[in-house]
Structure formats: structure tokens, C-alpha cells
Write a protein that holds these residues in place. Structure first.
Motif: not given
Length: 145
Positions: A86-87, A89, A108-110, A113
Motif C-alpha cells: 500500500a502506498g 508506486n 500509481d496504485g495497484n 495500467h
């Protein structure tokens, strides 16, 4: 045996994947790439076994449960799956075969993409860096539709 065959797919958006899902085997078959599916069928066990799935992402490639990174490409698009703490990048860099950087992007984020790559057809190296480490993957970019 049963053969399910797609004769023609017209007027489909270019960014949409069409799959035949066989719930018994768990197979997602891309009908644009492989328009014919053959399988054995037992009498009386086929209610709701087959369905057509439309998706904006390629379902053939699913990351392992313990993978922090998963990278693949389809046509001129690079898909990256992140599974980081978590958190955290990741920095993505894409290099051509000569070692020249053609793209840099922060992710950014799981989750998934997607990145369109306007580059010549060929082999590229995707490098992902985070506090979790560095990951390199070769991908083939094809601009053919």
C-alpha cells in the motif's frame, strides 16, 4: 466433440477483446486470434457452460498471486499489473533494443495500467522500479491491426 466457430467479426471497436469462455475448462479464447474452439461435450452437463465475454483488457494473461509485477503487450499497447505494498508506486521506463529510452511514466496504485506506445514495431524492454526492487521484461510491439 463440438466445434464453435466465428465466421466473421465486423464493426467491433479496435480496443475491445472478444472471448469465448468455457466455464468447465476455464479457458478464455480470444475469438479474433483463434476463431474456432473445439472441445469434448458430455450429454446433459452443458447448461450455461459457454458464454461470450467482451473486455477492454486482454484476459489471456493473468498475474500470479505472489507477483509484484506482470508485464505483457498486445499490438501497440503495454499492459502492466502492479501488486505492491500500500502506498508504493512504480516508475516505468521502456527502452528500444538499442538501449534508447522511448517512454518514462509513473504508475500509481495497484492493478492494471495500460499504455499506448507509438513506436516502431519490434522488441522493447520494460523496466519497472520501486522500493520493492527492479523488474525487466522484453515485449514485442506490433502495430498491425
Amino acid at each position: 466433440d463440438v466445434v464453435i466457430s466465428v465466421k466473421e467479426m465486423v464493426l467491433m471497436p479496435h480496443n475491445l477483446f472478444v472471448y469465448l469462455l468455457d466455464k468447465k475448462t476455464g479457458i478464455h479464447q480470444n475469438l479474433a486470434v483463434y476463431p474456432e474452439y473445439r472441445t469434448g461435450v458430455d450429454a446433459g452437463e452443458n447448461a450455461n457452460r459457454f458464454s461470450v465475454v467482451l473486455s477492454h483488457r486482454d484476459l489471456r494473461f493473468q498475474p500470479g498471486i505472489d507477483e509484484s509485477y506482470h508485464v505483457y503487450s498486445f499490438r501497440n499497447r503495454v499492459y502492466v499489473y502492479l501488486n505492491l505494498p500500500a502506498g508504493e508506486n512504480s516508475d516505468m521506463r521502456i527502452f528500444n533494443i538499442m538501449g534508447q529510452q522511448v517512454l518514462q511514466k509513473s504508475l500509481d496504485g495497484n492493478g492494471y495500467h495500460e499504455t499506448d506506445l507509438t513506436a516502431s514495431e519490434g522488441i522493447y524492454v520494460v523496466t519497472l522500479s520501486s522500493a520493492n526492487g527492479r523488474f525487466n521484461k522484453k515485449v514485442y510491439i506490433s502495430n498491425q491491426w
